[in-house]
Design an enzyme around this catalytic site. Structure first.
Site, PDB file in Angstrom:
ATOM      1  N   GLY A 267       1.014  -2.206 -15.010  1.00  0.00           N
ATOM      2  CA  GLY A 267       0.659  -2.045 -13.615  1.00  0.00           C
ATOM      3  C   GLY A 267       1.152  -3.198 -12.759  1.00  0.00           C
TER       4      GLY A 267
ATOM      5  CG  ASP B 202      -7.153  -7.086 -19.250  1.00  0.00           C
ATOM      6  OD1 ASP B 202      -7.745  -6.178 -19.854  1.00  0.00           O
ATOM      7  OD2 ASP B 202      -6.101  -6.901 -18.627  1.00  0.00           O
TER       8      ASP B 202
END
Ligand SMILES: *[C@@H]1O[C@H](CO)[C@@H](O)[C@H](O)[C@H]1NC(C)=O
Ligand SMILES: *[C@@H]1O[C@H](CO)[C@@H](O)[C@H](O)[C@H]1NC(C)=O
Ligand SMILES: *[C@@H]1O[C@H](CO)[C@@H](O)[C@H](O)[C@H]1NC(C)=O
Ligand SMILES: *[C@@H]1O[C@H](CO)[C@@H](O)[C@H](O)[C@H]1NC(C)=O
Ligand SMILES: *[C@@H]1O[C@H](CO)[C@@H](O)[C@H](O)[C@H]1NC(C)=O
Ligand SMILES: *[C@@H]1O[C@H](CO)[C@@H](O)[C@H](O)[C@H]1NC(C)=O
Ligand SMILES: *[C@@H]1O[C@H](CO)[C@@H](O)[C@H](O)[C@H]1NC(C)=O
Ligand SMILES: *[C@@H]1O[C@H](CO)[C@@H](O)[C@H](O)[C@H]1NC(C)=O
Ligand SMILES: *[C@@H]1O[C@H](CO)[C@@H](O)[C@H](O)[C@H]1NC(C)=O
Ligand SMILES: *[C@@H]1O[C@H](CO)[C@@H](O)[C@H](O)[C@H]1NC(C)=O
Length: 807
Positions: A525, A640
Site C-alpha cells: 500500500g 505491524d
C-alpha cells in the site's frame, strides 16, 4: 358482524401517517413522486428513529420471484452503539445474483443503499464481497462494506451509499446484487427517492471543466455518486430536515485544512429568500444560514487560503457544487467581499462576488464545476483541494472569502462504472494534527477536546523526551519537536537531516535505472521497494519509494526515519538514509538478501526452511522486538509485526522492518489510539478497545510463530471459514493436543517432541485473549532459546545414537 381487533390500530397508524405526510407537505419544498423504503430482511413493516416507515422486501413487488432460492433473511450478530435498529439490524443475504425492481416514473432518482458490516447467520463480515449494478451502471464492484467502513475517518460503524440514476421513459429501475465467487452479498436497507428534474443535471447548462476552457456536458446518461455533502460552518443534520429528499448534510470541520480554519458565521436571523434560479428545494435554509469565512483580520487573510481537503478516488470526474449566501450584516453590496476559488490548485473562478451573483443579502446561489482527478500510477485515493483566497484586484472592501455549503459527486466513467477498489485492509489514516483557531466560537466541544487531547499527548511526549534524553540532546529535541509541530500545521514535515545520510533524487534514479520495474523487489500500500546499487555499484541497497500523494504516507515516512535513525540493533533492519525531493519520499536500507520470512514459509517456491533455522529466525526477530520494547529508554510499540515485516539478510539473520506505524510510548500504560495494523495479526484487545500496549506486538508475534510452525498464511480466504484465520483455527487444535493437524507437513520428523511442545506453548501464550496474561518479549526470547536448546539436545542424542548404531 365480527369485529376486527386490528382495526383501531390500523386506523391509528393511517391517521399517524396522514399526520406525518401532512407535516411533510407543509414543511418540505419538494415531495417525492416516487418513494420506496425497504428494511431488507425484516419480516414486518418497521419505523426508524426519524419516524419513517420501512416496508418489507421479501415477497414484495420489488423482489424477484426467486427470492427464497438465492437469498435469506438474517439479523446482525451485534449492535454497536451508533447503529440504529432500523434498517441496520436486519439484512438480506444473497448467495447468488438477485435483482430488486422499482416501478418508477421517468426522471432522476436517488438510490441509497444502507450497509452495516457485521456477522450475519454465522457469515463473517469479511465474507461479503459483491457487485451492485443498475442497468448499464456498476455502482459497486467487489465491494466490502467492512473494509470500507474500517477505513473511514471519522470512524463510523455503518455506511450509506447514495447514487443518482436517471430512469428513462417506460423503463424499470433495477438494482442487482451479485456476490463475488465464493463470497456473499448483503444489504440492510434500500431507499429510492425521486427528485426535481433539473436539481443537479440540466442538459441546457454544461459546466466549466476546471483548468481548461471547456464546458463539460453532464447529460442524463450519466450516473452520479454522492461523495460529500456539507453544511459548511453549521451542524450535521439528517434526512428529515432536508427539503423533502432526505439528503444528509454533514458538518465541515473534519475537512478543513491547516491552522487557518476560518471563522464561523451564523445568520439565523437573516431571511433566506429563494429565487427561480435557486428554488427552495435546492438546499435547506440551515445550509444557507451558516457559513465559514476567513476571519476578521483583513490583511492577514491575504497570506492564507481557506482550504478544505477531500480524499476522493483517482481516475474520475467530479461534479462540485458550491452553495453561497451572504448572511453577514456588513456585506450588503457588490465589491465588498471578492475572492478566487481554486479547485485542485487550479483557478476555478476569479473574482467571485456572492452579492453580484445573487443580487442581495439572504439570496442563495450556487456555482457548479467539474474537476478531473487524473489517475497516476495506481488507483486509490487522492486529495481534492478546495481553496478560497481574497481577491483585491477590483478594490474589494474586505479581504475575505465565504462558503455556505458544498456537494461533491463522482461521475461514472465512460463505460458506466462508479466503483472503486477496496481500501487497504485496516490501515486507518492517522488523526491529522489540526490545531484549531481557538477564537472561533462555533467550534464543537468535540473538536476542542480532541485538540486538547492531541496537545496533551504532544506535551507529554515532549516532556518524556526532555527528561530521558541526554543533556546534549535536550534543547535540540525540544526545538525539533516544535519545528515538527509547526511543519505539520503547514501540512509538510521536517526531517532530522543530521541523523542519517541524505540522498539526492538523481542518485537514487541512477541507482534504480529510473525506478525500473524490473528492479522491484516488493510492493504494498505504501509504494514499491526497488533493489539499487549506490556508491558506484559497490553497495546493494533496498530503496523504498513511498507514494507521495498521501498525508498518511508523510507521517509514516517521518516516523520511520525518526525511529530507525535512533535505533541500532543486530535484529532491526538498518536505515542508510533518505531522500526528500520534488515531493518524493524515499527510504534507503541495507539490502536484505533473502527477502521476507513469509516467502520462505509458503506461497513462493523457495526451498523449505529447516526447523532449526526457523527457530533461530524466530529468536532473532523476538530479540529485535524485545529491544524495541525494553532496550531503549522509551518503549516503542511496532504495531505491524507480521511475517512480511521480518526480513532475512545473506546470513539468514532476522531483522524487524517497517516502522511506519510504530509508536513511542511514555510508559507501560496503554495508549488509546486509532486502530492500525494488519488483519489477521491484530490483537483483539487493541482491535476492540483501541488500547495499544506492547502486548499487542506479542499477540502479532504469536501469529508469526504459528505461521512458522504451520507453514500457512495468517489469513487464508481459500479455506473454510473455521480455518481461515490461523490464530482462531490453531488455538482450539492446540488445546485439544491435535498438533499433527496444524504442523507444516514439510517439518515432519524434524522437531523434537519437547521442543515442539515448548514452541507451541509459547505461541499459544502469546495469543491469549488478555494482554496481561501474555508473556513479555523478554520472556518469549527466553522460552524460544530454551526450545532451541531442547532441540539441540535431542539432535545431539540422536547423533550419538546413530554413531553408536553405525559403530
Ligand atoms: C406495510 O406497509 C405497506 C404500505 O405502507 C402496506 O401496504 C402493507 O400492508 C404493510 N405490511 C404489513 C405487514 O404491515
Ligand atoms: C427454487 O429452486 C427449486 C429447486 O432448485 C426449483 O424447483 C424452484 O422452481 C425454484 N423456485 C424459483 C421461484 O425459482
Ligand atoms: C434526457 O435528456 C433528453 C435530452 O435532453 C430528454 O429528451 C429526455 O427527456 C431526458 N430524459 C429524462 C428521463 O429526463
Ligand atoms: C430491468 O429488468 C427488467 C426485467 O427484469 C428489464 O425488462 C428491464 O429492461 C431492466 N431495466 C434496465 C434499466 O436494465
Ligand atoms: C463484478 O464487477 C467486475 C468489474 O465490473 C467484474 O469484472 C466481475 O466479473 C463482476 N463480478 C460479478 C460476480 O458479477
Ligand atoms: C443562531 O444560532 C446560534 C447557534 O445555533 C444560537 O446560539 C443563536 O441564539 C441563534 N440566534 C438567533 C437570533 O436565533
Ligand atoms: C495542491 O497544493 C498543495 C500545497 O499547496 C499540495 O500539497 C497538493 O498536493 C496540491 N494538490 C494537487 C492536486 O496538486
Ligand atoms: C492558495 O491556493 C492556490 C491554489 O492552490 C495557490 O496557488 C496559492 O499560492 C495559495 N495562496 C496562499 C497564500 O497560500
Ligand atoms: C456514464 O456511463 C454512460 C453509460 O455507459 C455513458 O453514456 C456516459 O457517457 C458516462 N458518463 C461519463 C461522464 O463518462
Ligand atoms: C476484491 O477485494 C479484495 C480486497 O481488496 C481483494 O483482495 C480481491 O483480490 C478483490 N477481488 C477481485 C476479484 O478483484
Amino acid at each position: 358482524m365480527s369485529t376486527n381487533p386490528m382495526r383501531p390500530f390500523a386506523l391509528c397508524i393511517s391517521f399517524l401517517s396522514l399526520l406525518i405526510s401532512m407535516a411533510a407537505d407543509t414543511t418540505s419544498p419538494y415531495s417525492p413522486t416516487d418513494y420506496f423504503l425497504l428494511d431488507c430482511g425484516s419480516s414486518s413493516n418497521t419505523t426508524s428513529f426519524d419516524g419513517r416507515t420501512w416496508g418489507v422486501d421479501s415477497a414484495s413487488k420489488f423482489s424477484s420471484s426467486n427470492a427464497q432460492n438465492v437469498s435469506f433473511e438474517s439479523t446482525a450478530d451485534r449492535q454497536q452503539a451508533s447503529v440504529e435498529q432500523v434498517p441496520y439490524m436486519t439484512a438480506r443475504i444473497f448467495n447468488s445474483q438477485f435483482t430488486y425492481t422499482f416501478p418508477d416514473s421517468a426522471g432522476p432518482k436517488f438510490v441509497r443503499l444502507y450497509f452495516y458490516p457485521a456477522a450475519y447467520s454465522g457469515i463473517h463480515e469479511s465474507d461479503f464481497f459483491f457487485n451492485v449494478t443498475s442497468g448499464v451502471y456498476t455502482l459497486l464492484s467487489n465491494f466490502s462494506a467492512s473494509l470500507t467502513v474500517a477505513a473511514m475517518e471519522p470512524q463510523v460503524a455503518s455506511i450509506v451509499k447514495e447514487f443518482i440514476i436517471h430512469v428513462w421513459e417506460n423503463q424499470i429501475l433495477n438494482i442487482t446484487f451479485s456476490p463475488s465467487p465464493s463470497f456473499y452479498a448483503f444489504v440492510n436497507g434500500i431507499e429510492v427517492c425521486s427528485m426535481p428534474n433539473n436539481l443537479y443535471i440540466s442538459d441546457s447548462q454544461p459546466i466549466p471543466l476546471v483548468a481548461t476552457k471547456y464546458l463539460f456536458p453532464i447529460d442524463n446518461y450519466t450516473a452520479l455518486e454522492t461523495v460529500y455533502r456539507l453544511n459548511v460552518g453549521g451542524a450535521s443534520f439528517g434526512g428529515e430536515r432536508d427539503t423533502g429528499m432526505f439528503r444528509k448534510w454533514q458538518e465541515d470541520s473534519s475537512y478543513i485544512f491547516g491552522a487557518a480554519s476560518g471563522e464561523i458565521l451564523q445568520g439565523n436571523d437573516t431571511d433566506i429568500r429563494y429565487t427561480p434560479a435557486t428554488p427552495a428545494h435546492t438546499a435547506p435554509t440551515a445550509v444557507y444560514s451558516s457559513a465559514r469565512r476567513m476571519g476578521p483580520v483583513t490583511n492577514i487573510n491575504l497570506k492564507h487560503n481557506l482550504t478544505w481537503i477531500f480524499p476522493v478516488d483517482s481516475g474520475f470526474y467530479y461534479f462540485v457544487r458550491l452553495h453561497f449566501c451572504e448572511i453577514g450584516k456588513h456585506i450588503t453590496r457588490v465589491n465588498e467581499r471578492v475572492f478566487d476559488i481554486f479547485l485542485n490548485n487550479q483557478t476555478a473562478q476569479e473574482g467571485a462576488d456572492v452579492i453580484a451573483w445573487s443580487t442581495g443579502v439572504g439570496i442563495p446561489i450556487y456555482q457548479d464545476y467539474v474537476v478531473h482527478m487524473i489517475q497516476y500510477e495506481s488507483r486509490g485515493k487522492q486529495d481534492l483541494w478546495l481553496a478560497l483566497h481574497p481577491n483585491m484586484d477590483t478594490g474589494s472592501w474586505f479581504a475575505d472569502a465565504i462558503l455556505n455549503g458544498l456537494e461533491i459527486f463522482k461521475l461514472n466513467q465512460s463505460y458506466g462504472s462508479l466503483a472503486e477498489p477496496n481500501p487497504e485492509p485496516v490501515r486507518l489514516p492517522l488523526p491529522v494534527l489540526q490545531p484549531q483557531n481557538s477564537k472561533s466560537k462555533g467550534l464543537s466541544a468535540f473538536t476542542i477536546i480532541g485538540a486538547a487531547l492531541l496537545f496533551g499527548i504532544f506535551a507529554l511526549l515532549s516532556l518524556v523526551y526532555f527528561f530521558i534524553l541526554g543533556k546534549r540532546e535536550r534543547l535540540g529535541c525540544w526545538e525539533s519537536g516544535k519545528a515538527k509541530m509547526k511543519s505539520m500545521r503547514r501540512g509538510g514535515f521536517s526531517l532530522p537531516r543530521e541523523l542519517c545520510r541524505h540522498f539526492a533524487l538523481s542518485e537514487l534514479r541512477e541507482a534504480t535505472n529510473d525506478f525500473d520495474d524490473v528492479l522491484v523487489i516488493g510492493h504494498g500500500g505504501f509504494g514499491n521497494v526497488y533493489k539499487g546499487y549506490i556508491d558506484g555499484g559497490d553497495t546493494i541497497v533496498a530503496i523504498k519509494r513511498l507514494k507521495s500523494k498521501s498525508k498518511q504516507g508523510a507521517h509514516e515516512f517521518l516516523t520511520e526515519i525518526e525511529m530507525l535513525s535512533k535505533l541500532r540493533h543486530r535484529h532491526l533492519v538498518p536505515l542508510i538514509g533518505y531522500c526528500e525531493e520534488e515531493g518524493e519520499m524515499i527510504l534507503v536500507y541495507d539490502y536484505m538478501h533473502h527477502g521476507t520470512l513469509r516467502h520462505h514459509l509458503y506461497g513462493a517456491d523457495n526451498d523449505p526452511l529447516p526447523w532449526k533455522q526457523r527457530l533461530e529466525i524466530c529468536i532473532g526477530a523476538a530479540r529485535g522486538l524485545d529491544y524495541l520494547h525494553a532496550g531503549g529508554q522509551h518503549p516503542i510499540i511496532h504495531r505491524d509485526i507480521k511475517s512480511t515485516n521480518i526480513l532475512l539478510d545473506h546470513k539468514w539473520v532476522a531483522k524487524v522492518s517497517d516502522f511506519g506505524l510504530s509508536k513511542m510510548t511514555p510508559s507501560d500504560d496503554p495508549v488509546t489510539t486509532v486502530v492500525k495494523g494488519t488483519f489477521g495479526y491484530m490483537d483483539p484487545e487493541y482491535y476492540k478497545w483501541m488500547k495499544l500496549t506492547q502486548k499487542s506486538d506479542v499477540y502479532s508475534f504469536g501469529v508469526v510463530l504459528l505461521e512458522v510452525i504451520c507453514g500457512r498464511a495468517a489469513v487464508d480466504r481459500s479455506l473454510e471459514y473455521e480455518q481461515m484465520s490461523l490464530a482462531n483455527w490453531a488455538r482450539p487444535c492446540i488445546e485439544k493436543g491435535m498438533l499433527d493437524e496444524i504442523i507444516d507437513p514439510l517439518l515432519m520428523g524434524q522437531i523434537a517432541d519437547d521442543c515442539l511442545e515448548k514452541f507451541v506453548e509459547t505461541a499459544y501464550d502469546c495469543l491469549l485473549d488478555q494482554g496481561i496474561q501474555r508473556p513479555t518479549m523478554d520472556d518469549v526470547v527466553a522460552r524460544l532459546e530454551f526450545a532451541l536448546q531442547l532441540q539441540d539436545n535431542a539432535d545431539a542424542t540422536a547423533e550419538a545414537l546413530t554413531l553408536t548404531v553405525s559403530e
